[in-house]
Design an enzyme around this catalytic site. Structure first.
Site, mmCIF file in Angstrom:
data_model
loop_
_atom_site.group_PDB
_atom_site.id
_atom_site.type_symbol
_atom_site.label_atom_id
_atom_site.label_comp_id
_atom_site.label_asym_id
_atom_site.label_seq_id
_atom_site.Cartn_x
_atom_site.Cartn_y
_atom_site.Cartn_z
ATOM 1 N N GLY A 10 0.820 -1.211 0.000
ATOM 2 C CA GLY A 10 0.000 0.000 0.000
ATOM 3 C C GLY A 10 0.851 1.257 0.000
ATOM 4 O O GLY A 10 2.082 1.213 -0.028
ATOM 5 N N TYR A 11 0.182 2.395 0.063
ATOM 6 C CA TYR A 11 0.899 3.671 0.054
ATOM 7 C C TYR A 11 1.799 3.820 1.277
ATOM 8 O O TYR A 11 2.932 4.292 1.177
ATOM 9 C CB TYR A 11 -0.082 4.835 -0.005
ATOM 10 C CG TYR A 11 -0.862 4.936 -1.293
ATOM 11 C CD1 TYR A 11 -0.255 4.697 -2.529
ATOM 12 C CD2 TYR A 11 -2.210 5.295 -1.292
ATOM 13 C CE1 TYR A 11 -0.958 4.794 -3.708
ATOM 14 C CE2 TYR A 11 -2.930 5.403 -2.475
ATOM 15 C CZ TYR A 11 -2.302 5.143 -3.682
ATOM 16 O OH TYR A 11 -3.005 5.241 -4.836
ATOM 17 N N VAL A 12 1.301 3.415 2.448
ATOM 18 C CA VAL A 12 2.110 3.530 3.668
ATOM 19 C C VAL A 12 3.297 2.573 3.610
ATOM 20 O O VAL A 12 4.426 2.934 3.956
ATOM 21 C CB VAL A 12 1.246 3.263 4.913
ATOM 22 C CG1 VAL A 12 2.127 3.159 6.167
ATOM 23 C CG2 VAL A 12 0.217 4.367 5.098
ATOM 24 N N CYS A 149 -3.475 9.332 11.123
ATOM 25 C CA CYS A 149 -2.945 10.552 10.515
ATOM 26 C C CYS A 149 -3.687 11.802 10.995
ATOM 27 O O CYS A 149 -3.058 12.792 11.399
ATOM 28 C CB CYS A 149 -2.983 10.443 8.993
ATOM 29 S SG CYS A 149 -4.593 10.035 8.289
#
Length: 350
Positions: A10-12, A149
């Site tokens: 994923g992005y993270v 976040c």
């Protein structure tokens, strides 16, 4: 130091790898993804081409335990809780980027996430991974729960003022604007370009899950209940969060009171920048100027007419809101400078 990333597609996960692969003192040995098992990492994260020839593997906890010292878990909420207890049993230290170990009250998971937590003993052991508040606890932890976040942005904006005597802690209102990467890499009708581009879309206008973290941490600071109303908005950015927090004063205050509160609270915090300038491009926090960095920019204004303080907080949701903060936590855990590999400016222009 050997590092594993569980859930690296994923992005993270991609941001974690971008930060970890550049470190000469670290060796990324395992990156897992059930969906992309056997595929080269750079084919999913093209920005990492030339930095690694690692391939994604399936989740094999015994193999991970033999090849890693520290593991980052970047899997969906409700998935980490199924693997972390075993990782801890195998002697690993874990930094979890899901919500599975952030809340201290087991009953809160039924209220906010709709499932009963199977390991309440680990909730009491886990450390909420916000270094500006829990640095000494993080250093000794074997399980760190990386904050959400939006929660990161809001807590950092409000923490210095919570213990002052001039705000009403029963009435705090927060407006959050967040980029599309905050929703992760999975697609839906809402993520199509024709639907996502140009939006200022309110979602979960009441009872967003991150409120639980925000109220938990602020209440711990005050040693009394703090109530926060928060409404997030999806906006036409890829990365970035801007939180606008409205606090109401109990007595007349001046800006110098706020400067003192923030400077005192964050005097040893290298990733907090106070932004309130009368000149230049950036007069108050703007996520444009933190993209790709681990900084949290905080600014404020006093509305004397109605007794209100407006606090602004800007972060990159994938950095200080996720991967950057996770690496900051890892640095503290292994006893190196917490800014190692993170003292990089944002990308500008972008």
């Amino acid at each position: 130091m050997n590092i594993g990333v569980v859930g690296g597609s994923g992005y993270v996960g991609g941001e974690l790898l971008r930060l970890l692969l550049l470190r000469e003192d670290l060796n990324v040995t395992v990156v897992t993804s059930r969906r992309f098992k056997g595929e080269y990492v750079f084919r999913v994260h093209p920005n990492l081409r030339g930095l690694t020839d690692l391939r994604f593997t399936d989740v094999d906890l015994d193999n991970i335990s033999k090849r890693c010292d520290i593991v980052f878990t970047a899997v969906p909420h409700g998935s980490s809780v199924k693997i972390i207890p075993r990782l801890l049993e195998l002697g690993l230290r874990v930094i979890d980027l899901s919500a599975d170990f952030r809340l201290k009250d087991p009953n809160a998971y039924e209220k906010w996430y709709g499932w009963k937590h199977p390991y309440p003993n680990l909730l009491s052991e886990s450390v909420y991974g916000l270094p500006e508040i829990h640095r000494s606890e993080i250093a000794k932890a074997r399980l760190v729960a990386n904050p959400g976040c939006m929660a990161t942005s809001v807590i950092l904006a409000l923490a210095p003022l919570i213990k002052t005597e001039f705000i009403d802690t029963s009435r705090i209102i927060v407006d959050v604007k967040i980029g599309s990467s905050g929703a992760g890499s999975s697609s839906s009708i809402y993520s199509h370009h024709s639907e996502r581009c140009g939006v200022v879309r309110p979602y979960k206008p009441t009872s967003h899950r991150h409120i639980a973290e925000i109220e938990q941490e602020l209440s711990l600071i005050l040693n009394s209940n703090v109530n926060v109303a928060m409404t997030p908005h999806a906006v036409d950015l890829v990365r970035g969060i801007l939180s606008t927090c409205h606090l109401f004063t109990l007595k007349r205050i001046q800006e110098i009171d706020l400067w003192r509160a923030y400077r005192r609270f964050y005097r040893d915090c290298s990733f907090i920048r106070l932004i309130k300038d009368s000149k230049g491009l950036q007069k108050l926090p703007d996520p444009k100027y933190v993209i790709g960095s681990n900084y949290c920019d905080i600014g404020f204004e006093v509305d004397e007419r109605i007794g209100r303080i407006v606090v602004f907080s800007a972060i990159d949701n994938l950095m200080k809101g996720a991967a950057g903060q996770a690496v900051q936590n890892m640095n503290i855990m292994i006893g190196v400078d917490e800014g190692k590999g993170l003292k990089i400016p944002s990308i500008h222009p972008i």
